[in-house]
Design an enzyme around this catalytic site. Structure first.
Site, PDB file in Angstrom:
ATOM      1  N   MET A  30      -2.236   5.357   1.172  1.00  0.00           N
ATOM      2  CA  MET A  30      -1.579   4.124   0.725  1.00  0.00           C
ATOM      3  C   MET A  30      -2.275   2.899   1.320  1.00  0.00           C
ATOM      4  SD  MET A  30       2.416   5.008   0.290  1.00  0.00           S
ATOM      5  CE  MET A  30       2.879   4.807   2.001  1.00  0.00           C
ATOM      6  N   GLY A  31      -3.490   3.082   1.832  1.00  0.00           N
ATOM      7  CA  GLY A  31      -4.250   1.949   2.348  1.00  0.00           C
ATOM      8  C   GLY A  31      -3.802   1.530   3.737  1.00  0.00           C
ATOM      9  N   ALA A  32      -4.169   0.276   4.107  1.00  0.00           N
ATOM     10  CA  ALA A  32      -3.992  -0.195   5.494  1.00  0.00           C
ATOM     11  C   ALA A  32      -4.640   0.842   6.412  1.00  0.00           C
ATOM     12  CB  ALA A  32      -2.527  -0.438   5.833  1.00  0.00           C
ATOM     13  N   LEU A  33      -5.896   1.118   6.102  1.00  0.00           N
ATOM     14  CA  LEU A  33      -6.582   2.275   6.691  1.00  0.00           C
ATOM     15  C   LEU A  33      -6.842   2.091   8.179  1.00  0.00           C
ATOM     16  CD1 LEU A  33      -9.185   3.066   3.880  1.00  0.00           C
ATOM     17  CD2 LEU A  33      -6.850   3.941   4.159  1.00  0.00           C
ATOM     18  N   HIS A  37      -6.988   7.802   8.895  1.00  0.00           N
ATOM     19  CA  HIS A  37      -7.410   7.975   7.499  1.00  0.00           C
ATOM     20  C   HIS A  37      -8.919   8.283   7.425  1.00  0.00           C
ATOM     21  CE1 HIS A  37      -3.943   5.023   6.915  1.00  0.00           C
ATOM     22  NE2 HIS A  37      -3.554   6.068   6.218  1.00  0.00           N
ATOM     23  N   GLN A  61       8.069   6.481  -4.106  1.00  0.00           N
ATOM     24  CA  GLN A  61       8.447   7.175  -2.869  1.00  0.00           C
ATOM     25  C   GLN A  61       9.143   6.269  -1.864  1.00  0.00           C
ATOM     26  OE1 GLN A  61       4.209   8.236  -2.175  1.00  0.00           O
ATOM     27  NE2 GLN A  61       4.668   7.906  -0.024  1.00  0.00           N
ATOM     28  N   ASP A 155       2.019  13.857   8.929  1.00  0.00           N
ATOM     29  CA  ASP A 155       3.161  13.934   8.014  1.00  0.00           C
ATOM     30  C   ASP A 155       3.394  15.412   7.702  1.00  0.00           C
ATOM     31  OD1 ASP A 155       3.678  10.954   7.336  1.00  0.00           O
ATOM     32  OD2 ASP A 155       1.523  11.199   7.212  1.00  0.00           O
ATOM     33  N   SER A 190      -0.750   4.927  12.820  1.00  0.00           N
ATOM     34  CA  SER A 190       0.030   4.790  11.603  1.00  0.00           C
ATOM     35  C   SER A 190      -0.161   3.377  11.063  1.00  0.00           C
ATOM     36  CB  SER A 190       1.519   5.009  11.908  1.00  0.00           C
ATOM     37  OG  SER A 190       2.317   4.511  10.843  1.00  0.00           O
ATOM     38  N   ARG A 192       2.016   1.681   9.892  1.00  0.00           N
ATOM     39  CA  ARG A 192       3.194   0.904  10.274  1.00  0.00           C
ATOM     40  C   ARG A 192       3.141   0.449  11.738  1.00  0.00           C
ATOM     41  NH1 ARG A 192       5.872   4.652   6.439  1.00  0.00           N
ATOM     42  NH2 ARG A 192       6.809   3.392   4.789  1.00  0.00           N
TER      43      ARG A 192
HETATM   44  P1  AMP Z   1      -0.593   7.165   4.280  1.00  0.00           P
HETATM   45  O1  AMP Z   1      -1.577   6.147   3.835  1.00  0.00           O
HETATM   46  O2  AMP Z   1       0.209   6.745   5.458  1.00  0.00           O
HETATM   47  O3  AMP Z   1       0.233   7.730   3.158  1.00  0.00           O
HETATM   48  O4  AMP Z   1      -1.449   8.386   4.828  1.00  0.00           O
HETATM   49  C1  AMP Z   1      -2.486   8.939   4.058  1.00  0.00           C
HETATM   50  C2  AMP Z   1      -2.930  10.221   4.712  1.00  0.00           C
HETATM   51  O5  AMP Z   1      -3.391   9.950   6.036  1.00  0.00           O
HETATM   52  C3  AMP Z   1      -1.780  11.232   4.854  1.00  0.00           C
HETATM   53  O6  AMP Z   1      -2.303  12.529   4.550  1.00  0.00           O
HETATM   54  C4  AMP Z   1      -1.404  11.105   6.292  1.00  0.00           C
HETATM   55  O7  AMP Z   1      -0.830  12.283   6.832  1.00  0.00           O
HETATM   56  C5  AMP Z   1      -2.742  10.822   6.932  1.00  0.00           C
HETATM   57  N1  AMP Z   1      -2.584  10.188   8.252  1.00  0.00           N
HETATM   58  C6  AMP Z   1      -1.855   9.094   8.537  1.00  0.00           C
HETATM   59  N2  AMP Z   1      -1.905   8.831   9.861  1.00  0.00           N
HETATM   60  C7  AMP Z   1      -2.678   9.792  10.426  1.00  0.00           C
HETATM   61  C8  AMP Z   1      -3.102  10.089  11.761  1.00  0.00           C
HETATM   62  N3  AMP Z   1      -2.744   9.342  12.802  1.00  0.00           N
HETATM   63  N4  AMP Z   1      -3.902  11.164  11.954  1.00  0.00           N
HETATM   64  C9  AMP Z   1      -4.271  11.954  10.905  1.00  0.00           C
HETATM   65  N5  AMP Z   1      -3.896  11.722   9.632  1.00  0.00           N
HETATM   66  C10 AMP Z   1      -3.118  10.660   9.396  1.00  0.00           C
END
Ligand code: AMP
Length: 285
Positions: A30-33, A37, A61, A155, A190, A192
């Protein structure tokens, strides 16, 4: 790295890569990499010659009371960060593009429902979240048609449900779990985390401290490990716990006291207005 916004550009780029004999690896985000990520991208690149990253904040979601409107959207910075990785294609569509059907209609109805393993924990606190997540993941799998897809272990329940989805509906697709990337303090990265104040960041460290306390007690069994985590979290009154649970990694069901095998210790908590998730695999023997 090429950046595309439409399904037809995506399909063409993937078809070209496939015609050149390349395996397609996929990393949905969902970005904000952040570095978490980016680690997923490198894991995908180690196993596939053509890596597609998607950035899409999926409205389906998020519940009405959640942070869809204010979820961070930083496409320029994300594109710049991905330029330093092995990503070959960034697919950054809008919602019309993702949910447009062959007849041109936009259909945002839920097409996939989480089974029993989606009822508890995140599923109980965020009703509908996993149905929306599975719906977009299936849609993205249909559009990208990857050979493998990488999801973060952070997650854990999402990863479990995506594995179920793939087993049921995408038999040729390999789902790869990526380890949790953490700050030096232990805080799981994260998107967030950027909502946290400096003070809240310190308070948030108690999540990973609790996980470590549990690991230290793992030789004494599940009940002791869980109690150690609960005690550690109780030291920080600013933490508002949504749940703390020890589940069987293979079923996502809470473990009995005499459990032997691989478990996941799950923590979800709020610090200020920010919701944080973390977990740790613990082997009991
Ligand atoms: P999101 O953009 O938050 O939906 O996350 C996209 C992907 O990155 C998902 O598969 C998350 O589980 C993974 N992800 C997010 N944070 C971490 C982290 N700290 N370490 C590993 N994978 C992550």
């Amino acid at each position: 790295m090429r950046v595309v916004h439409t399904n037809s550009e995506l399909a063409q780029a993937v078809a070209e890569a496939r015609a050149a004999g390349k395996r397609i690896g996929f990393v949905p985000t969902m970005g904000a990499l952040h570095a978490g990520h980016l680690s997923l991208v490198e894991i995908a690149a180690a196993r596939a010659e053509f890596v597609v990253v998607s950035i899409f904040v999926n409205p389906l979601q998020f519940a009405a009371n959640e942070d869809f409107g204010k979820y961070p959207r930083t496409l320029d910075a994300d594109t710049a960060a991905l330029e330093h990785t092995a990503a070959n294609l960034l697919y950054a569509p809008n919602a019309e593009e993702v949910y447009r059907q062959a007849n041109g209609r936009i259909d945002t109805s839920i097409t996939h429902h989480a089974g029993r393993a989606g009822d508890n924990f995140e599923g109980a606190i965020r009703p509908g979240h996993f149905d929306g997540m599975l719906t977009v993941v299936a849609r993205l799998f249909d559009l990208v048609k990857p050979d493998l897809a990488v999801f973060g272990a952070k997650d854990a329940q999402q990863l479990f449900l995506v594995r179920e989805l793939a087993a049921q509906s995408y038999p040729g697709l390999e789902i790869i779990a990526a380890p949790i990337v953490r700050e030096e303090s232990g805080l799981a990265l994260s998107s967030r985390n950027r909502y946290l104040t400096a003070h809240e960041r310190i308070q948030a460290d108690s999540l990973s401290l609790a996980l470590r306390a549990a690991v230290q007690q793992s030789e004494n069994g599940p009940a002791q490990a869980l109690a150690a985590a609960r005690d550690a979290l109780a030291q920080e009154p600013a933490i508002r716990l949504d749940y703390l649970a020890l589940v069987d990694k293979s079923t996502f069901e809470p473990v009995p006291e005499d459990f032997v095998g691989s478990a996941l210790l799950l923590i979800a908590a709020r610090v200020g207005n920010t919701r944080l998730l973390d977990n740790q695999e613990i082997d009991f023997r």
